[in-house]
Structures are given as C-alpha cells and as structure tokens.
Write a protein that holds these residues in place. Structure first.
Motif, mmCIF file in Angstrom:
data_model
loop_
_atom_site.group_PDB
_atom_site.id
_atom_site.type_symbol
_atom_site.label_atom_id
_atom_site.label_comp_id
_atom_site.label_asym_id
_atom_site.label_seq_id
_atom_site.Cartn_x
_atom_site.Cartn_y
_atom_site.Cartn_z
ATOM 1 N N ASP A 47 -14.222 40.097 -23.794
ATOM 2 C CA ASP A 47 -15.432 40.750 -23.296
ATOM 3 C C ASP A 47 -16.497 40.841 -24.385
ATOM 4 O OD1 ASP A 47 -14.306 41.279 -20.740
ATOM 5 O OD2 ASP A 47 -13.273 43.020 -21.564
ATOM 6 N N LEU A 48 -16.064 41.160 -25.608
ATOM 7 C CA LEU A 48 -17.014 41.373 -26.706
ATOM 8 C C LEU A 48 -17.537 40.086 -27.327
ATOM 9 C CD1 LEU A 48 -15.517 44.373 -28.712
ATOM 10 C CD2 LEU A 48 -17.611 44.337 -27.367
ATOM 11 N N VAL A 49 -16.802 39.001 -27.206
ATOM 12 C CA VAL A 49 -17.228 37.767 -27.871
ATOM 13 C C VAL A 49 -17.510 36.668 -26.847
ATOM 14 C CG1 VAL A 49 -16.620 36.004 -29.564
ATOM 15 C CG2 VAL A 49 -15.921 38.373 -29.944
ATOM 16 N N ASP A 50 -16.472 36.150 -26.224
ATOM 17 C CA ASP A 50 -16.618 34.984 -25.342
ATOM 18 C C ASP A 50 -17.559 35.240 -24.165
ATOM 19 O OD1 ASP A 50 -14.763 33.776 -27.000
ATOM 20 O OD2 ASP A 50 -13.068 34.173 -25.668
ATOM 21 N N LYS A 51 -17.282 36.295 -23.402
ATOM 22 C CA LYS A 51 -18.111 36.568 -22.232
ATOM 23 C C LYS A 51 -19.534 36.931 -22.647
ATOM 24 C CE LYS A 51 -14.299 38.008 -19.264
ATOM 25 N NZ LYS A 51 -13.730 39.121 -18.493
ATOM 26 N N GLN A 52 -19.653 37.712 -23.714
ATOM 27 C CA GLN A 52 -20.985 38.076 -24.186
ATOM 28 C C GLN A 52 -21.800 36.823 -24.520
ATOM 29 O OE1 GLN A 52 -21.152 41.038 -27.304
ATOM 30 N NE2 GLN A 52 -23.104 40.272 -28.023
ATOM 31 N N GLU A 53 -21.211 35.890 -25.222
ATOM 32 C CA GLU A 53 -21.911 34.648 -25.576
ATOM 33 C C GLU A 53 -22.261 33.835 -24.327
ATOM 34 O OE1 GLU A 53 -19.371 32.654 -28.379
ATOM 35 O OE2 GLU A 53 -19.909 34.027 -30.005
ATOM 36 N N GLU A 54 -21.326 33.743 -23.385
ATOM 37 C CA GLU A 54 -21.564 32.968 -22.170
ATOM 38 C C GLU A 54 -22.638 33.598 -21.294
ATOM 39 O OE1 GLU A 54 -17.749 32.392 -20.273
ATOM 40 O OE2 GLU A 54 -16.897 31.613 -22.133
ATOM 41 N N TYR A 55 -22.575 34.911 -21.104
ATOM 42 C CA TYR A 55 -23.563 35.588 -20.271
ATOM 43 C C TYR A 55 -24.946 35.538 -20.915
ATOM 44 C CZ TYR A 55 -19.490 37.429 -17.718
ATOM 45 O OH TYR A 55 -18.324 37.565 -16.995
ATOM 46 N N ILE A 65 -19.924 46.713 -20.667
ATOM 47 C CA ILE A 65 -18.490 46.672 -20.940
ATOM 48 C C ILE A 65 -18.005 48.115 -20.889
ATOM 49 C CG2 ILE A 65 -16.657 46.056 -22.559
ATOM 50 C CD1 ILE A 65 -18.755 44.080 -23.837
ATOM 51 N N VAL A 66 -17.093 48.407 -19.974
ATOM 52 C CA VAL A 66 -16.571 49.763 -19.807
ATOM 53 C C VAL A 66 -15.207 49.839 -20.478
ATOM 54 C CG1 VAL A 66 -15.916 51.548 -18.147
ATOM 55 C CG2 VAL A 66 -17.829 49.998 -17.629
ATOM 56 N N ASP A 67 -15.107 50.678 -21.507
ATOM 57 C CA ASP A 67 -13.850 50.856 -22.233
ATOM 58 C C ASP A 67 -13.205 52.173 -21.778
ATOM 59 O OD1 ASP A 67 -11.729 50.771 -23.975
ATOM 60 O OD2 ASP A 67 -12.929 50.879 -25.805
ATOM 61 N N TYR A 68 -12.530 52.112 -20.623
ATOM 62 C CA TYR A 68 -11.902 53.291 -20.022
ATOM 63 C C TYR A 68 -10.861 53.940 -20.927
ATOM 64 C CZ TYR A 68 -13.598 52.641 -15.225
ATOM 65 O OH TYR A 68 -14.362 52.557 -14.102
ATOM 66 N N TRP A 69 -10.135 53.127 -21.662
ATOM 67 C CA TRP A 69 -9.007 53.630 -22.429
ATOM 68 C C TRP A 69 -9.324 53.790 -23.910
ATOM 69 C CZ3 TRP A 69 -8.659 49.772 -18.707
ATOM 70 C CH2 TRP A 69 -8.105 50.210 -17.503
ATOM 71 N N GLY A 70 -10.532 53.499 -24.326
ATOM 72 C CA GLY A 70 -10.898 53.637 -25.734
ATOM 73 C C GLY A 70 -10.071 52.735 -26.622
ATOM 74 N N GLN A 71 -9.788 51.527 -26.134
ATOM 75 C CA GLN A 71 -8.884 50.631 -26.851
ATOM 76 C C GLN A 71 -9.572 49.658 -27.804
ATOM 77 O OE1 GLN A 71 -6.737 48.467 -23.896
ATOM 78 N NE2 GLN A 71 -8.570 47.743 -22.898
ATOM 79 N N ILE A 72 -10.889 49.529 -27.700
ATOM 80 C CA ILE A 72 -11.583 48.620 -28.609
ATOM 81 C C ILE A 72 -11.539 49.233 -30.003
ATOM 82 C CG2 ILE A 72 -13.771 47.495 -29.160
ATOM 83 C CD1 ILE A 72 -14.438 47.570 -26.142
ATOM 84 N N PRO A 73 -11.038 48.510 -30.998
ATOM 85 C CA PRO A 73 -10.910 49.065 -32.349
ATOM 86 C C PRO A 73 -12.242 49.541 -32.941
ATOM 87 C CG PRO A 73 -9.672 47.026 -32.157
ATOM 88 C CD PRO A 73 -10.497 47.152 -30.912
ATOM 89 N N ALA A 74 -12.176 50.580 -33.752
ATOM 90 C CA ALA A 74 -13.366 51.204 -34.333
ATOM 91 C C ALA A 74 -14.240 50.213 -35.091
ATOM 92 C CB ALA A 74 -12.952 52.352 -35.249
ATOM 93 N N LYS A 75 -13.652 49.222 -35.742
ATOM 94 C CA LYS A 75 -14.466 48.294 -36.531
ATOM 95 C C LYS A 75 -15.379 47.429 -35.662
ATOM 96 C CE LYS A 75 -11.174 44.496 -37.211
ATOM 97 N NZ LYS A 75 -10.477 43.722 -38.243
ATOM 98 N N VAL A 87 -23.595 48.722 -23.480
ATOM 99 C CA VAL A 87 -24.623 48.091 -22.651
ATOM 100 C C VAL A 87 -25.362 47.056 -23.487
ATOM 101 C CG1 VAL A 87 -26.745 48.465 -21.327
ATOM 102 C CG2 VAL A 87 -24.888 50.145 -21.207
ATOM 103 N N LEU A 88 -25.404 45.839 -22.973
ATOM 104 C CA LEU A 88 -26.132 44.757 -23.628
ATOM 105 C C LEU A 88 -27.274 44.340 -22.711
ATOM 106 C CD1 LEU A 88 -22.731 43.720 -24.128
ATOM 107 C CD2 LEU A 88 -24.127 43.211 -26.098
ATOM 108 N N THR A 89 -28.491 44.378 -23.236
ATOM 109 C CA THR A 89 -29.655 43.961 -22.460
ATOM 110 C C THR A 89 -30.333 42.807 -23.177
ATOM 111 O OG1 THR A 89 -30.961 45.702 -23.499
ATOM 112 C CG2 THR A 89 -30.068 46.180 -21.327
ATOM 113 N N LEU A 90 -30.770 41.844 -22.396
ATOM 114 C CA LEU A 90 -31.356 40.631 -22.942
ATOM 115 C C LEU A 90 -32.808 40.864 -23.356
ATOM 116 C CD1 LEU A 90 -30.192 37.797 -23.355
ATOM 117 C CD2 LEU A 90 -31.214 37.140 -21.187
ATOM 118 N N GLY A 93 -34.055 36.393 -25.724
ATOM 119 C CA GLY A 93 -32.946 35.454 -25.685
ATOM 120 C C GLY A 93 -31.650 35.939 -26.299
ATOM 121 N N GLU A 94 -31.636 37.173 -26.834
ATOM 122 C CA GLU A 94 -30.421 37.729 -27.434
ATOM 123 C C GLU A 94 -30.153 39.116 -26.883
ATOM 124 O OE1 GLU A 94 -30.235 37.656 -31.665
ATOM 125 O OE2 GLU A 94 -30.896 35.581 -31.794
ATOM 126 N N TYR A 95 -28.869 39.460 -26.846
ATOM 127 C CA TYR A 95 -28.499 40.786 -26.369
ATOM 128 C C TYR A 95 -28.785 41.844 -27.419
ATOM 129 C CZ TYR A 95 -26.131 39.393 -22.045
ATOM 130 O OH TYR A 95 -25.847 38.941 -20.785
#
Length: 130
Positions: A47-55, A65-75, A87-90, A93-95
């Motif tokens: 979600d953070l890399v591949d889909k973001q680049e494609e979208y 990107i909804v992180d319901y479980w807080g699983q995305i690492p802090a870094k 939330v990423l807004t275009l 040409g960049e988010y």
C-alpha cells in the motif's frame, strides 16, 4: 512491452460507466478513479510503495490508506506507530502525504463537504456502509 497491471482496490470512487445498465457491462474499472481507499493489511508495504506509485502514475487524485491495527512500523509513519488514516492527494504530479490520528477530522478532496473523523473510519464495518 510493459505488462498491464490490474489492482482491485478495497474502495474505488469512480464515474458510473455508460454501460452500467446494459446486458454486458465491461468488467473491472475502465476509468481513472476519483479516489481509492485501501485497508492496510500484513502486506502494508504494498500500500505504501507499490500501490502509491501506481496510483500516482495514473493520476488518481486522492488515495487513503487506513491502518486499523496500527501495524505500519513507526519508521514509515511521520506521526509514529498506531492506528491512523494516511491521505495522499495529488499535486503537481506527486502525492502530498498527511497522517490523521484518532480524534482528528480527515479532509476529503473528493467530497469536500464530508465531515469524517479517524474514529468513525476505524469504527466502521460493512453494516455501517451498506
């Protein structure tokens, strides 16, 4: 020759296809979505890399990107690990990325009059949507 890729987003806001009520509507999304929402799972990096680049490459104006479980690492999170909506807004040409935590209201470019909090998004289930 590049291979065509297809994604099946969790939620995609699209213009209703003109073939919507015909006997043989086209399968899948054939227009650029106005907005996409993905629910982060164990493969959150997709979600953070591949889909973001494609979208971004196809020009999707708004991607949540909804992180319901807080699983995305802090870094990988600007505001630390924990439940959140990214939330990423275009723009140009960049988010542009913003992170919203519980207790905060999420601005929505696609639906500017929508008032939705992180808590409401995190508490929603299929019955709330249907």
């Amino acid at each position: 020759m590049d291979e065509a890729k297809a994604r099946r987003p969790d939620i995609a806001i699209i213009e209703r296809p003109k073939t919507f009520f015909e006997d043989r509507p086209s399968r899948g999304i054939t227009t650029k979505p106005f907005m996409i929402v993905e629910i982060a799972s164990s493969n959150w990096s997709t979600d953070l890399v591949d889909k973001q680049e494609e979208y971004q490459a196809i020009g999707v104006p708004e991607y949540w990107i909804v992180d319901y479980w807080g699983q995305i690492p802090a870094k990988y999170c600007w505001r630390g690990k924990g439940k959140k909506v990214i939330v990423l807004t275009l723009g140009n040409g960049e988010y542009q990325r913003c992170e919203y935590l519980p207790g905060e209201t999420i601005p929505c470019q696609t639906f500017p009059n929508l008032t939705l909090t992180v808590d409401q998004v995190l508490a929603a289930d299929a019955e709330d949507i249907l």
